[in-house]
Design a protein around this motif. Structure first.
Motif, PDB file in Angstrom:
ATOM      1  N   THR A 209      31.594  47.277  38.770  1.00 47.83           N
ATOM      2  CA  THR A 209      32.484  48.280  38.907  1.00 47.83           C
ATOM      3  C   THR A 209      33.412  48.333  37.871  1.00 47.83           C
ATOM      4  O   THR A 209      34.450  49.283  37.893  1.00 47.83           O
ATOM      5  N   TYR A 210      33.210  47.617  37.285  1.00 49.86           N
ATOM      6  CA  TYR A 210      34.124  47.540  35.721  1.00 49.86           C
ATOM      7  C   TYR A 210      33.440  47.950  34.505  1.00 49.86           C
ATOM      8  O   TYR A 210      32.244  47.564  34.395  1.00 49.86           O
ATOM      9  N   LEU A 211      34.238  48.199  33.449  1.00 52.62           N
ATOM     10  CA  LEU A 211      33.643  48.405  32.439  1.00 52.62           C
ATOM     11  C   LEU A 211      33.478  47.183  31.451  1.00 52.62           C
ATOM     12  O   LEU A 211      34.489  46.350  31.637  1.00 52.62           O
ATOM     13  N   ARG A 212      32.432  46.780  30.673  1.00 54.60           N
ATOM     14  CA  ARG A 212      32.470  45.902  29.866  1.00 54.60           C
ATOM     15  C   ARG A 212      33.282  46.067  28.460  1.00 54.60           C
ATOM     16  O   ARG A 212      33.439  47.165  27.962  1.00 54.60           O
ATOM     17  N   PRO A 213      33.936  45.037  28.254  1.00 60.01           N
ATOM     18  CA  PRO A 213      34.852  45.166  26.928  1.00 60.01           C
ATOM     19  C   PRO A 213      33.959  46.018  25.769  1.00 60.01           C
ATOM     20  O   PRO A 213      34.332  46.684  24.844  1.00 60.01           O
ATOM     21  N   SER A 214      32.618  45.335  25.665  1.00 61.81           N
ATOM     22  CA  SER A 214      31.947  45.550  24.600  1.00 61.81           C
ATOM     23  C   SER A 214      31.623  47.456  24.710  1.00 61.81           C
ATOM     24  O   SER A 214      31.382  47.903  23.763  1.00 61.81           O
ATOM     25  N   SER A 215      31.551  47.847  25.980  1.00 60.94           N
ATOM     26  CA  SER A 215      31.402  49.341  26.131  1.00 60.94           C
ATOM     27  C   SER A 215      32.639  49.938  25.587  1.00 60.94           C
ATOM     28  O   SER A 215      32.257  51.175  24.930  1.00 60.94           O
ATOM     29  N   VAL A 216      33.598  49.561  25.899  1.00 59.12           N
ATOM     30  CA  VAL A 216      34.864  50.149  25.547  1.00 59.12           C
ATOM     31  C   VAL A 216      34.985  50.146  23.809  1.00 59.12           C
ATOM     32  O   VAL A 216      35.399  51.297  23.243  1.00 59.12           O
TER      33      VAL A 216
ATOM     34  N   ASP B 230      36.422  44.863  32.773  1.00 59.06           N
ATOM     35  CA  ASP B 230      36.325  43.441  33.132  1.00 59.06           C
ATOM     36  C   ASP B 230      36.915  42.292  32.285  1.00 59.06           C
ATOM     37  O   ASP B 230      36.312  42.081  31.139  1.00 59.06           O
ATOM     38  N   THR B 231      38.172  42.021  32.750  1.00 57.07           N
ATOM     39  CA  THR B 231      38.754  41.064  31.911  1.00 57.07           C
ATOM     40  C   THR B 231      39.266  40.012  32.641  1.00 57.07           C
ATOM     41  O   THR B 231      39.042  39.978  33.977  1.00 57.07           O
TER      42      THR B 231
ATOM     43  N   MET C 177      42.208  39.155  33.320  1.00 57.12           N
ATOM     44  CA  MET C 177      43.325  39.748  33.772  1.00 57.12           C
ATOM     45  C   MET C 177      42.925  40.540  35.276  1.00 57.12           C
ATOM     46  O   MET C 177      43.600  40.183  36.406  1.00 57.12           O
ATOM     47  N   ALA C 178      41.957  41.371  35.050  1.00 56.39           N
ATOM     48  CA  ALA C 178      41.428  42.393  36.004  1.00 56.39           C
ATOM     49  C   ALA C 178      40.846  40.939  37.128  1.00 56.39           C
ATOM     50  O   ALA C 178      41.104  41.459  38.451  1.00 56.39           O
ATOM     51  N   ARG C 179      40.044  39.891  36.818  1.00 60.28           N
ATOM     52  CA  ARG C 179      39.543  38.986  37.733  1.00 60.28           C
ATOM     53  C   ARG C 179      40.837  38.220  38.647  1.00 60.28           C
ATOM     54  O   ARG C 179      40.788  38.119  39.813  1.00 60.28           O
ATOM     55  N   SER C 180      42.149  37.922  37.606  1.00 61.50           N
ATOM     56  CA  SER C 180      42.984  37.258  38.465  1.00 61.50           C
ATOM     57  C   SER C 180      44.018  38.002  39.301  1.00 61.50           C
ATOM     58  O   SER C 180      44.382  37.543  40.221  1.00 61.50           O
ATOM     59  N   ILE C 181      43.946  39.509  39.069  1.00 66.92           N
ATOM     60  CA  ILE C 181      44.628  40.582  39.835  1.00 66.92           C
ATOM     61  C   ILE C 181      43.649  40.560  41.066  1.00 66.92           C
ATOM     62  O   ILE C 181      44.331  40.393  42.347  1.00 66.92           O
ATOM     63  N   ALA C 182      42.396  40.582  41.292  1.00 67.38           N
ATOM     64  CA  ALA C 182      41.677  40.522  42.235  1.00 67.38           C
ATOM     65  C   ALA C 182      41.858  39.539  43.241  1.00 67.38           C
ATOM     66  O   ALA C 182      41.805  39.320  44.322  1.00 67.38           O
ATOM     67  N   ALA C 183      41.667  38.240  42.495  1.00 69.40           N
ATOM     68  CA  ALA C 183      41.919  36.899  43.335  1.00 69.40           C
ATOM     69  C   ALA C 183      43.405  36.703  43.912  1.00 69.40           C
ATOM     70  O   ALA C 183      43.492  36.377  44.914  1.00 69.40           O
ATOM     71  N   PHE C 184      44.360  37.310  43.345  1.00 66.26           N
ATOM     72  CA  PHE C 184      45.668  37.339  43.690  1.00 66.26           C
ATOM     73  C   PHE C 184      46.159  38.117  44.871  1.00 66.26           C
ATOM     74  O   PHE C 184      46.304  37.821  46.101  1.00 66.26           O
ATOM     75  N   GLU C 185      45.203  39.201  44.807  1.00 64.75           N
ATOM     76  CA  GLU C 185      45.109  40.479  45.940  1.00 64.75           C
ATOM     77  C   GLU C 185      44.137  39.962  47.125  1.00 64.75           C
ATOM     78  O   GLU C 185      43.979  40.495  48.109  1.00 64.75           O
TER      79      GLU C 185
END
Length: 109
Positions: free
Chosen positions: A58-65, A39-40, A42-50
């Motif tokens: 459905t995404y990992l949190r950066p803190s989990s990584v 969940d970044t 960039m991931a949100r902007s890719i979804a918006a673009f598509e």
């Protein structure tokens, strides 16, 4: 690194295995980390673009990584975590691991 130069024909897993074994004698621990979607912005902007619906569950949190990577970094001196595969656990899906008599795990949904 040792004697190997990177070959375009080698798989990333083979490269990491070779590097891990070459550096082990130098006291260097090498961990392969494979991530699912994170969940970044960039991931949100890719979804918006598509034009896709963005569902953060459905995404990992950066803190989990970061916590998983910290596990490898903080491993005891005699231990080496060779690989981590970190994937999101999709909401609504429950996976259970069952140990059968022979000791091999089986996943069931």
């Amino acid at each position: 690194m040792g004697r190997g130069s990177l070959s375009a024909l080698e798989t990333p897993a083979a490269v990491m295995t070779r590097v891990r074994e070459e550096e082990r004698v130098n006291g260097v621990r090498v961990t392969s980390i494979r991530l699912g979607y994170v969940d970044t912005a960039m991931a949100r902007s890719i979804a918006a673009f598509e034009g896709a619906e963005y569902r953060p569950e459905t995404y990992l949190r950066p803190s989990s990584v970061a916590a998983a990577v910290r596990l490898a970094v903080d491993a005891a001196e005699e231990a080496m975590i060779e690989s981590l595969s970190i994937r999101p656990r999709y909401l609504g899906t429950v996976w259970a691991v069952r140990i059968v008599h022979c000791g091999a795990p089986r996943l069931r949904n």
